[in-house]
Write an enzyme that holds these catalytic residues in place. Sequence first.
Site, short mmCIF file in Angstrom:
data_model
loop_
_atom_site.label_atom_id
_atom_site.label_comp_id
_atom_site.label_asym_id
_atom_site.label_seq_id
_atom_site.Cartn_x
_atom_site.Cartn_y
_atom_site.Cartn_z
N ARG A 139 -14.24 -73.11 -69.37
CA ARG A 139 -14.51 -74.54 -69.24
C ARG A 139 -15.78 -74.72 -68.43
NH1 ARG A 139 -11.73 -74.99 -72.87
NH2 ARG A 139 -9.84 -76.23 -73.20
N GLU A 155 -21.15 -81.47 -70.57
CA GLU A 155 -21.45 -81.46 -72.00
C GLU A 155 -20.87 -82.70 -72.68
OE1 GLU A 155 -18.09 -78.76 -74.10
OE2 GLU A 155 -19.40 -77.57 -72.78
N HIS A 171 -20.43 -74.59 -76.99
CA HIS A 171 -18.96 -74.58 -76.85
C HIS A 171 -18.30 -74.21 -78.18
CE1 HIS A 171 -15.54 -76.47 -74.25
NE2 HIS A 171 -15.12 -75.40 -74.91
#
Length: 316
Positions: free
Chosen positions: A199, A223, A240
Amino acid sequence: MRIIIESHIPFIKGIAEAAGHRVEYLEPDEFTPERVKDADALIVRTRTKCDAKLLDGSKVKQIATATIGTDHIDLEYCRRNGIMVHNAPGCNAPAVAQYVLSAIARLKPQCKCLGIVGVGHVGSIVERWARANGLNVMLCDPPRAAAEGPEKFVSLDEIARQCDVITFHVPLDQTTRHMINDRLLNSAAPDALIINASRGPVADTQALLRCPQTLAIDCWEGEPEINLDLLRKAEIATPHIAGYSLEGKQRATAMAIHSILPDVNLTIPPVADEPSLSQIAKSYNPFDDTKELKENPSSFELLRNNYDYRPEPISE
């Protein structure tokens, strides 16, 4: 049952409808209190924040997220209000292991000691595949050490001192926020490789900007509005998508659907046993995704939502 499904979840359209349920597909920013108030269940990803602001006054009694993580869901609110929450543990673990070992093969091919922080679904596959390829592995997982005994685990400080690659696979909570910080990075070897595929807030962006280590970053603070200096600094920088394999998405969708509709059974793809490092590296090149993001940093969300899911490695 009325089900609202996030429209970017792959392989899901038509399944609940075929089982006789009413379904509506929404973009993440279309999940509003007005749109969900009459829904019985939601199926979402990490971009949909499920909390009191969204759910107060709604009929929602089940939420399934087609992801491992649940930090986008207010679990305590759901518990208090009788809303069952389901996630998809382990669905993308092989894909993240593929990402990590592909990064090692390219940035630290002579890795002597791999430190894995967080040894759950993802970390366990990283461990198994790494050991099968002859890597020395050290494990840090305080919750598991407390439950199972400390024999097979070491401290984060020891991993920082001894490992030339450190990869993080922890959930985001108060104990892991900014776990990658100045203290850790000052203890690690200057030429170590640091990988964050867990994360974004597990790492302190400012500490990463100051550190001398090589960086492979898939998860970013803030993000999709990522720090452009950090984007330029990272050797591997991806939007991601570490867990975005074809098989991982099939697993996640099957698990999410089954948790809401237990009578609907979908095939869950198997996991490769012990693929070789060369096979893993051949199956995925993170530099391709890095090039795209560095050339189009404002397209972080677009690159993520339109990602061409890659196949996972197979055992030789």
